[in-house]
Design an enzyme around this catalytic site. Sequence first.
Site, PDB file in Angstrom:
ATOM      1  N   LYS A  39      44.327  34.730  51.409  1.00 53.39           N
ATOM      2  CA  LYS A  39      45.339  33.990  50.814  1.00 53.39           C
ATOM      3  C   LYS A  39      46.666  33.848  51.617  1.00 53.39           C
ATOM      4  CE  LYS A  39      43.581  35.230  46.252  1.00 53.39           C
ATOM      5  NZ  LYS A  39      43.781  35.517  44.887  1.00 53.39           N
ATOM      6  N   TYR A  43      39.020  26.893  41.870  1.00 54.23           N
ATOM      7  CA  TYR A  43      39.528  27.807  40.770  1.00 54.23           C
ATOM      8  C   TYR A  43      39.071  26.937  39.447  1.00 54.23           C
ATOM      9  CZ  TYR A  43      41.773  31.522  43.673  1.00 54.23           C
ATOM     10  OH  TYR A  43      41.817  32.588  44.527  1.00 54.23           O
ATOM     11  N   PHE A  54      47.961  31.543  34.028  1.00 54.38           N
ATOM     12  CA  PHE A  54      48.186  31.775  35.500  1.00 54.38           C
ATOM     13  C   PHE A  54      47.648  30.481  36.250  1.00 54.38           C
ATOM     14  CE2 PHE A  54      44.319  34.349  34.481  1.00 54.38           C
ATOM     15  CZ  PHE A  54      43.514  33.935  35.679  1.00 54.38           C
ATOM     16  N   ARG A  70      33.545  42.481  47.602  1.00 53.35           N
ATOM     17  CA  ARG A  70      34.107  42.634  46.507  1.00 53.35           C
ATOM     18  C   ARG A  70      34.752  44.086  46.427  1.00 53.35           C
ATOM     19  NH1 ARG A  70      35.784  38.262  42.812  1.00 53.35           N
ATOM     20  NH2 ARG A  70      35.354  39.780  41.104  1.00 53.35           N
ATOM     21  N   THR A 128      41.414  43.084  40.975  1.00 53.72           N
ATOM     22  CA  THR A 128      42.373  41.931  40.968  1.00 53.72           C
ATOM     23  C   THR A 128      43.615  42.284  41.149  1.00 53.72           C
ATOM     24  OG1 THR A 128      40.506  41.007  39.712  1.00 53.72           O
ATOM     25  CG2 THR A 128      42.781  39.702  39.699  1.00 53.72           C
ATOM     26  N   ARG A 185      43.103  45.464  48.923  1.00 54.57           N
ATOM     27  CA  ARG A 185      44.091  45.374  47.853  1.00 54.57           C
ATOM     28  C   ARG A 185      44.701  46.416  47.600  1.00 54.57           C
ATOM     29  NH1 ARG A 185      40.597  41.429  44.006  1.00 54.57           N
ATOM     30  NH2 ARG A 185      41.071  39.304  44.711  1.00 54.57           N
ATOM     31  N   ASN A 203      47.289  39.031  45.862  1.00 55.71           N
ATOM     32  CA  ASN A 203      46.378  40.225  46.140  1.00 55.71           C
ATOM     33  C   ASN A 203      45.498  39.874  47.440  1.00 55.71           C
ATOM     34  OD1 ASN A 203      44.875  38.193  45.180  1.00 55.71           O
ATOM     35  ND2 ASN A 203      44.050  39.393  43.320  1.00 55.71           N
ATOM     36  N   HIS A 254      40.511  36.526  48.455  1.00 53.85           N
ATOM     37  CA  HIS A 254      39.398  36.023  47.507  1.00 53.85           C
ATOM     38  C   HIS A 254      38.005  36.460  48.058  1.00 53.85           C
ATOM     39  CE1 HIS A 254      37.053  33.558  44.857  1.00 53.85           C
ATOM     40  NE2 HIS A 254      36.405  33.163  45.914  1.00 53.85           N
ATOM     41  N   GLU A 284      31.373  27.685  46.803  1.00 53.28           N
ATOM     42  CA  GLU A 284      32.834  27.846  47.350  1.00 53.28           C
ATOM     43  C   GLU A 284      32.517  27.370  49.000  1.00 53.28           C
ATOM     44  OE1 GLU A 284      33.956  31.807  46.217  1.00 53.28           O
ATOM     45  OE2 GLU A 284      34.289  31.251  44.165  1.00 53.28           O
TER      46      GLU A 284
END
Length: 148
Positions: free
Chosen positions: A19, A59, A67, A95, A101, A112, A126, A129, A140
Site C-alpha cells: 500500500k 474494495y 472507513f 495472510r 488488520t 504488519r 497497514n 493487502h 483482484e
Amino acid sequence: MSTEPTTASTTERSLVLVKPDGVRRGLTGTILARIEAKGYRIVALQQCEATEAELAAHYAEHEGKPFYPPLLEFMASGPLVAVVIEGERCIEGFRSLAGTTDPTTAAPGTIRGDLGRDWGLKVQQNLVHGSDSPESAAHEIGIWFPSL
Ligand code: IDP
C-alpha cells in the site's frame, strides 16, 4: 495400480498490494524479501498510481462502511506496488505472513506486526493487502493485471 497422486496440489496465486504507506516508508524491498524468503514466487509486479475505478472494484465489498472514503483516499495518496505471488496455499500463507488488520495488535513476526503501527488516522495504514480467497484472488488479479 492406483492412479491417485501422492500429494494434493494446491498451487495458487494471490494478489498482494504494497500500500502507499509501505512505498512511502521505503519498505517495498523489505516486504518483497519477506515474500520471497517465505518461498513464494513473484509472478508479476508493477508500481502504479491507482485509479478510482481500480480502487472501487478492489474494495467494492467495503462500500458504505465508515472507513470506505478514507480508505480510497489513502490508497490513492501515492504509488502502490501490485504483485502476483504463486505457491502452495499462498493465499492463506500470505495472510498469515501479513498479520491481522490492526497493525497495533498484529503479532510480532508478521509484516504488519513488525513494521506497522497506528498513526491516529481514520483508516488503518497497514502496509499490505492480500487476497482472502481463491475467488477474490482471481477477481483482484483481473483488476491489477488484466493481461494475466
Ligand atoms: P484486510 O486488509 O486485513 O483484509 P479488510 O477488512 O479487507 O482487511 O479491510 C480493508 C482495509 O480497510 C484494511 O486493510 C484497513 O486498511 C482498512 N480497515 C478495515 N477495517 C477498518 C476499521 O475498522 N477502521 C479503519 N480502517 C479499517
